[in-house]
Design a protein around this motif. Structure first.
Motif, PDB file in Angstrom:
ATOM      1  N   HIS A 113       3.853  -1.295  -9.250  1.00 23.70           N
ATOM      2  CA  HIS A 113       3.627  -0.632  -8.091  1.00 23.70           C
ATOM      3  C   HIS A 113       2.338  -0.769  -7.609  1.00 23.70           C
ATOM      4  O   HIS A 113       1.380  -1.262  -8.531  1.00 23.70           O
ATOM      5  CB  HIS A 113       3.671   0.921  -8.106  1.00 23.70           C
ATOM      6  N   ASN A 187       6.820  -1.733  -0.953  1.00 21.60           N
ATOM      7  CA  ASN A 187       5.931  -0.931  -2.043  1.00 21.60           C
ATOM      8  C   ASN A 187       4.662  -1.904  -1.876  1.00 21.60           C
ATOM      9  O   ASN A 187       3.660  -1.417  -3.031  1.00 21.60           O
ATOM     10  CB  ASN A 187       6.684  -1.260  -3.299  1.00 21.60           C
ATOM     11  N   PRO A 215       2.014   1.522   1.794  1.00 23.64           N
ATOM     12  CA  PRO A 215       3.287   1.512   1.737  1.00 23.64           C
ATOM     13  C   PRO A 215       3.961   2.879   1.966  1.00 23.64           C
ATOM     14  O   PRO A 215       3.208   4.078   1.516  1.00 23.64           O
ATOM     15  CB  PRO A 215       3.408   1.523   0.023  1.00 23.64           C
TER      16      PRO A 215
END
Length: 248
Positions: A113, A187, A215
């Motif tokens: 992430h 993301n 995001p």
């Protein structure tokens, strides 16, 4: 997840987008950075920031790396340097007057992430115990000179964005009363650059600050009567020209 607002940033090259700084004293010529924002793309594990010393004396600088939330809050410090996702090397700098030094940014571990860091460059009095490569004699001499100058030295903090290895971009632009809303359902952060507001059927345009949308965040783009907006939507390495409103 609730929407997070977009954020403004001045237009600079893709790898570096300017951000804010913190002061270690009153404003005065001291250390500066080539940029205050670094972006490490999915295929990059290293980046660089260059520190310049604009003062007439040698600068001794400590480099701190702090992980941040997407909203800019500091996360708890980890217990081991090896556990960090981002390292700065070297983390102690001796920059001569009028000189410069390059600091490498190195990413570690999984990147599933997007992550955010603040890299702080703090002028300090040099001490061997803090990792500065100096002799005892040099430490004593430098400390006498530096202590008198620290009150006017300026320290800076660069924001570093580390992209995930597998970025997902899902941008939606929806019409609302008075304009549009840009939704980032992916993301990874997206950027709106080359932003202009133009009068319909005319070449009269005014430049607007670039924007970023975090995001799962959103940004409301207002369109004034008889005007339209144009910008470039940057999703990673892909750039798409966009227009909101009628040109004619």
């Amino acid at each position: 997840m609730p929407s997070a607002p977009g954020h403004r940033f001045p237009t600079l090259p893709l790898m570096f987008i300017a951000l804010g700084c913190f002061l270690a004293g009153t404003a005065h010529a001291g250390i500066t950075l080539d940029s205050m924002h670094a972006y490490l793309a999915p295929n990059r594990s290293t980046g660089e920031l260059t520190v310049y010393n604009m003062s007439p004396a040698t600068a001794f600088v400590r480099v701190d790396v702090i992980e941040m939330t997407v909203g800019g809050d500091e996360l708890s410090a980890v217990t081991s340097e090896l556990e960090k996702t981002l390292l700065a090397s070297p983390n102690r700098l001796i920059v001569p007057a009028g000189g410069r030094q390059v600091v490498r940014l190195i990413t570690l571990g999984e990147r599933n992430h997007e992550r955010y860091f603040r890299v702080r460059f703090v002028p300090v009095a040099p001490k061997k115990a803090d990792g500065f490569a100096i002799s005892d004699e040099d430490e004593n001499e430098a400390s006498k000179e530096i202590h008198a100058q620290l009150s006017i030295q300026v320290g800076y903090g660069a924001r570093v964005v580390v992209a995930p290895r597998s970025p997902l971009f899902a941008t939606r632009i929806a019409a609302v009363d008075g304009g549009h809303v840009v939704h980032n359902d992916g993301n990874s952060t997206i950027y709106l650059t080359g932003h202009r507001s133009c009068r319909r059927a005319s070449h009269e345009c005014k430049e607007l600050p670039a924007e970023r949308v975090n995001p799962h965040g959103s940004l409301r783009v207002l369109v004034e009567p008889n005007r339209y907006r144009s910008f470039e939507l940057k999703e990673g390495v892909t750039t798409t020209k966009k227009m909101i409103g009628e040109r004619n």
